[in-house]
Structures are given as C-alpha cells and as structure tokens.
Design a protein around this motif. Structure first.
Motif, PDB file in Angstrom:
ATOM      1  N   GLY A 197       0.833  -1.193   0.000  1.00 19.85           N
ATOM      2  CA  GLY A 197       0.000   0.000   0.000  1.00 19.85           C
ATOM      3  C   GLY A 197       0.864   1.238   0.000  1.00 19.85           C
ATOM      4  O   GLY A 197       1.674   1.420   0.886  1.00 19.85           O
ATOM      5  N   GLU A 198       0.721   2.061  -0.989  1.00 20.38           N
ATOM      6  CA  GLU A 198       1.483   3.310  -0.995  1.00 20.38           C
ATOM      7  C   GLU A 198       0.801   4.260  -0.026  1.00 20.38           C
ATOM      8  O   GLU A 198      -0.352   4.610  -0.203  1.00 20.38           O
ATOM      9  N   VAL A 255      -8.568   0.185  -9.226  1.00 14.92           N
ATOM     10  CA  VAL A 255      -8.681  -0.438 -10.547  1.00 14.92           C
ATOM     11  C   VAL A 255      -7.341  -1.072 -10.923  1.00 14.92           C
ATOM     12  O   VAL A 255      -6.286  -0.634 -10.475  1.00 14.92           O
ATOM     13  N   ARG A 256      -7.416  -2.100 -11.749  1.00 12.36           N
ATOM     14  CA  ARG A 256      -6.196  -2.768 -12.193  1.00 12.36           C
ATOM     15  C   ARG A 256      -5.480  -1.939 -13.251  1.00 12.36           C
ATOM     16  O   ARG A 256      -6.113  -1.225 -14.025  1.00 12.36           O
ATOM     17  N   ALA A 257      -4.173  -2.062 -13.251  1.00 12.03           N
ATOM     18  CA  ALA A 257      -3.385  -1.337 -14.248  1.00 12.03           C
ATOM     19  C   ALA A 257      -2.124  -2.128 -14.559  1.00 12.03           C
ATOM     20  O   ALA A 257      -1.656  -2.935 -13.752  1.00 12.03           O
ATOM     21  N   ASN A 258      -1.607  -1.920 -15.757  1.00 20.11           N
ATOM     22  CA  ASN A 258      -0.327  -2.491 -16.157  1.00 20.11           C
ATOM     23  C   ASN A 258       0.710  -1.375 -16.138  1.00 20.11           C
ATOM     24  O   ASN A 258       0.370  -0.196 -16.299  1.00 20.11           O
ATOM     25  N   THR A 259       1.954  -1.728 -15.947  1.00 21.35           N
ATOM     26  CA  THR A 259       2.999  -0.714 -15.876  1.00 21.35           C
ATOM     27  C   THR A 259       3.920  -0.779 -17.086  1.00 21.35           C
ATOM     28  O   THR A 259       4.089  -1.839 -17.696  1.00 21.35           O
ATOM     29  N   ILE A 260       4.489   0.364 -17.415  1.00 19.82           N
ATOM     30  CA  ILE A 260       5.493   0.429 -18.474  1.00 19.82           C
ATOM     31  C   ILE A 260       6.478   1.539 -18.126  1.00 19.82           C
ATOM     32  O   ILE A 260       6.089   2.584 -17.596  1.00 19.82           O
ATOM     33  N   GLN A 261       7.728   1.283 -18.358  1.00 20.22           N
ATOM     34  CA  GLN A 261       8.773   2.269 -18.077  1.00 20.22           C
ATOM     35  C   GLN A 261       9.149   2.979 -19.375  1.00 20.22           C
ATOM     36  O   GLN A 261       9.448   2.341 -20.370  1.00 20.22           O
ATOM     37  N   ILE A 262       9.094   4.306 -19.353  1.00 21.30           N
ATOM     38  CA  ILE A 262       9.522   5.079 -20.512  1.00 21.30           C
ATOM     39  C   ILE A 262      10.716   5.937 -20.107  1.00 21.30           C
ATOM     40  O   ILE A 262      10.892   6.270 -18.936  1.00 21.30           O
ATOM     41  N   LYS A 310       1.352  -3.681  -5.777  1.00 20.72           N
ATOM     42  CA  LYS A 310       1.422  -2.342  -5.200  1.00 20.72           C
ATOM     43  C   LYS A 310       0.111  -1.623  -5.459  1.00 20.72           C
ATOM     44  O   LYS A 310      -0.580  -1.898  -6.446  1.00 20.72           O
ATOM     45  N   GLN A 311      -0.245  -0.721  -4.581  1.00 24.37           N
ATOM     46  CA  GLN A 311      -1.466   0.067  -4.708  1.00 24.37           C
ATOM     47  C   GLN A 311      -1.105   1.530  -4.508  1.00 24.37           C
ATOM     48  O   GLN A 311      -0.394   1.876  -3.574  1.00 24.37           O
ATOM     49  N   ILE A 357      -7.502   8.456  -8.912  1.00 22.31           N
ATOM     50  CA  ILE A 357      -7.845   7.048  -9.147  1.00 22.31           C
ATOM     51  C   ILE A 357      -6.796   6.188  -8.457  1.00 22.31           C
ATOM     52  O   ILE A 357      -5.591   6.382  -8.655  1.00 22.31           O
ATOM     53  N   GLU A 358      -7.257   5.258  -7.629  1.00 17.97           N
ATOM     54  CA  GLU A 358      -6.340   4.346  -6.957  1.00 17.97           C
ATOM     55  C   GLU A 358      -6.148   3.116  -7.833  1.00 17.97           C
ATOM     56  O   GLU A 358      -7.126   2.503  -8.285  1.00 17.97           O
ATOM     57  N   CYS A 359      -4.902   2.775  -8.100  1.00 18.97           N
ATOM     58  CA  CYS A 359      -4.591   1.662  -8.998  1.00 18.97           C
ATOM     59  C   CYS A 359      -3.851   0.549  -8.273  1.00 18.97           C
ATOM     60  O   CYS A 359      -3.080   0.805  -7.343  1.00 18.97           O
ATOM     61  N   ARG A 360      -4.088  -0.666  -8.713  1.00 15.40           N
ATOM     62  CA  ARG A 360      -3.341  -1.838  -8.228  1.00 15.40           C
ATOM     63  C   ARG A 360      -2.558  -2.394  -9.407  1.00 15.40           C
ATOM     64  O   ARG A 360      -3.115  -2.590 -10.493  1.00 15.40           O
ATOM     65  N   PHE A 361      -1.276  -2.644  -9.187  1.00 19.41           N
ATOM     66  CA  PHE A 361      -0.445  -3.139 -10.287  1.00 19.41           C
ATOM     67  C   PHE A 361       0.677  -3.998  -9.746  1.00 19.41           C
ATOM     68  O   PHE A 361       1.005  -3.956  -8.553  1.00 19.41           O
ATOM     69  N   VAL A 362       1.249  -4.809 -10.612  1.00 17.32           N
ATOM     70  CA  VAL A 362       2.286  -5.755 -10.215  1.00 17.32           C
ATOM     71  C   VAL A 362       3.661  -5.166 -10.511  1.00 17.32           C
ATOM     72  O   VAL A 362       3.896  -4.632 -11.592  1.00 17.32           O
TER      73      VAL A 362
END
Length: 283
Positions: free
Chosen positions: A142-143, A159-166, A234-235, A223-228
């Motif tokens: 939990g952040e 809500v679910r989200a995917n991560t990407i590094q730019i 992590k949230q 918006i609170e997001c949950r991601f791997v």
C-alpha cells in the motif's frame, strides 16, 4: 551505550559489539541522504526518514516510542536477530543506523506474541496490531501517500493497471500505469520522484495547500490503482498526465531544475506517444 544508531561521520568501524553488518545493496555506494517523512497507518502517524528511492526507515528511538518499550530493548533485539538496518544521513546531516519497516514488524510481532503490547498507549486490539504489523511487513503493498483530502477525492474502488517504463532523458525514467480503459496515469510517488521532489508535498493536509491545487486547476478526482511490480503487488493513488504537467510546471517555476528537464522532454515528445512507441516495440 545509547549512541548505537548515531554517529557524526559517515565512517564507522565494527570494533564494538554494538555494530553489526549494515545491510545495503551496494557497500561501495555513498551513504544515502534522506528527507523527513512520516509512516502512516490508518489515523496514526510516526516520524520516519525517506530515501531517494521512496523506501522509509525509522530511528531506534522512534521504534521504541511506537512499541512503548525502552530503546535498549529495541537495540538489543535488532542486534541479537541481525535484523536489516541502513546507514543513512538524516536532514540534520547526522549519520544514523536506521531500522527498515519489515525489521520493525519482526520486533512488534515478538512483542505481540509475548503479550507486551496490551498496555501500549495506542490501545489497539490484538487484531489491529496484526494489521499494523502486516502493513509494516509489506510496505510496497500500500502506498501510504494520500493526496490532500481537502482537495482530492477518491470515491471509487481500486482499478487494475499495467505498468510500463519510458525514458524521458538519459538519466530520467518514468513509470506509467495503463488502465484497462486505455488511459495513462502516473502515481503520486512516481511523478514526484522523477523530479526528485519530496512526495510529502502532495500529502500536506492544510486548506492552504488545497487552494494551491485549486489554482493549478488539477482534477479533484484521483484514481487508486493496483499493479504488479518486481517487489509484488502495489497500490497507489494516481493523477492524469495532464495533471502531472501542471504539477511539474508549478514546481519548475519554484526552481526545480529536474522538473524543467522533464517538461522539455515532454514538449519534444508527449508521454502518450512515448508509451505507444514502447508498446509497439513489445508487440
């Protein structure tokens, strides 16, 4: 020997029985500087120190206050169990040997098992102590950065989200969250860490800071997001890319040179365009 966790210079010897191995990823790296912060759980808050990577640690004295135990008990337990500690430079420029949150959880769990927390000034039930310990054990789950409640609202489930590094510049990367709707979001911690600003800036709960956010014309809805992540689930609370451009512009005008660099990079190529380019490469 009350100076176990405090020295006046970055160099330490291990001649005394009071010093054990300092666990740090790169022993050749410089001792990291920290900023004053807080670790929060529900309505409670304890002073902590935050590293540049967002990790939080506490002094032995602060752990003793949290546990309601003598500082010598904290020090003895950490030493005898070889728990993880970090040498850090606190804002007063003093080097201390701080304790990581998971190590604090191990200590509190021992106290809970021995029924030494029942008369703690927090007056928590056994179940609540268990919840607090779980939160310390998994600090990445939990952040704890909660945006100013006088201005921001978050009335929707995570809500679910995917991560990407730019990559924005050679030495600046940014983690972008991709929602199932296709919207791009950036977490509170990530958006401020990329310009090396203190995440606590968004947590200021004063009405005065809320007026600052209003003048910046930020969206009230977060918006609170949950991601791997590599560290696990992590949230985090997130803002839109447009909101972040406004935040970075505000802090750039306040003299944050890193924010100026980020804004110039975004002017050359939008965040959305960079994400789409990365996604096309991964296909």
């Amino acid at each position: 020997m009350m100076n176990l966790f405090k020295t006046n210079t970055p160099k330490q010897t291990v001649s005394s029985r009071h010093f054990r191995t300092i666990v740090y990823p790169n022993q050749n790296s410089k001792i990291p500087k920290t900023t004053a912060s807080n670790w929060r759980w529900k309505q409670y808050s304890w002073a902590a120190y935050q590293l540049p990577n967002g990790m939080k640690v506490m002094s032995a004295r602060r752990v003793a206050q949290l546990a309601g135990q003598p500082i010598t008990d904290v020090i003895d337990f950490v030493q005898s169990n070889d728990l993880e500690t970090l040498n850090v430079i606190i804002p007063s420029r003093v080097v201390i040997n701080a304790i990581t949150l998971p190590s604090i959880a191990i200590y509190l769990r021992r106290l809970l098992e021995e029924d030494k927390l029942q008369h703690n000034r927090l007056s928590l039930s056994r179940e609540e102590w268990g919840e607090l310990i779980d939160a310390l054990t998994n600090p990445s789950f939990g952040e704890d950065l909660t945006p100013n409640p006088y201005f921001f609202i978050s009335n929707c489930p995570p809500v679910r989200a995917n991560t990407i590094q730019i990559r924005l510049e050679d030495n600046i990367t940014l983690e972008v969250l991709i929602l199932q709707t296709g919207e791009y979001r950036i977490s509170c911690t990530e958006g401020l860490n990329c310009i090396q600003a203190n995440p606590e800036w968004l947590m200021d709960t004063s009405p005065k800071k809320a007026r600052v956010f209003s003048k910046m014309k930020l969206s009230h809805q977060t918006i609170e997001c949950r991601f791997v992540t590599e560290q696990g689930i992590k949230q985090a609370y997130t803002f839109s890319c447009n909101d972040w451009l406004s935040i970075w512009e505000y802090l750039a005008k306040k003299g944050n040179k890193r924010a100026i660099t980020v804004l110039k990079a975004c002017a050359k190529e939008r965040i959305s365009a960079r994400v789409e380019k990365m996604l096309s490469k991964s296909c």
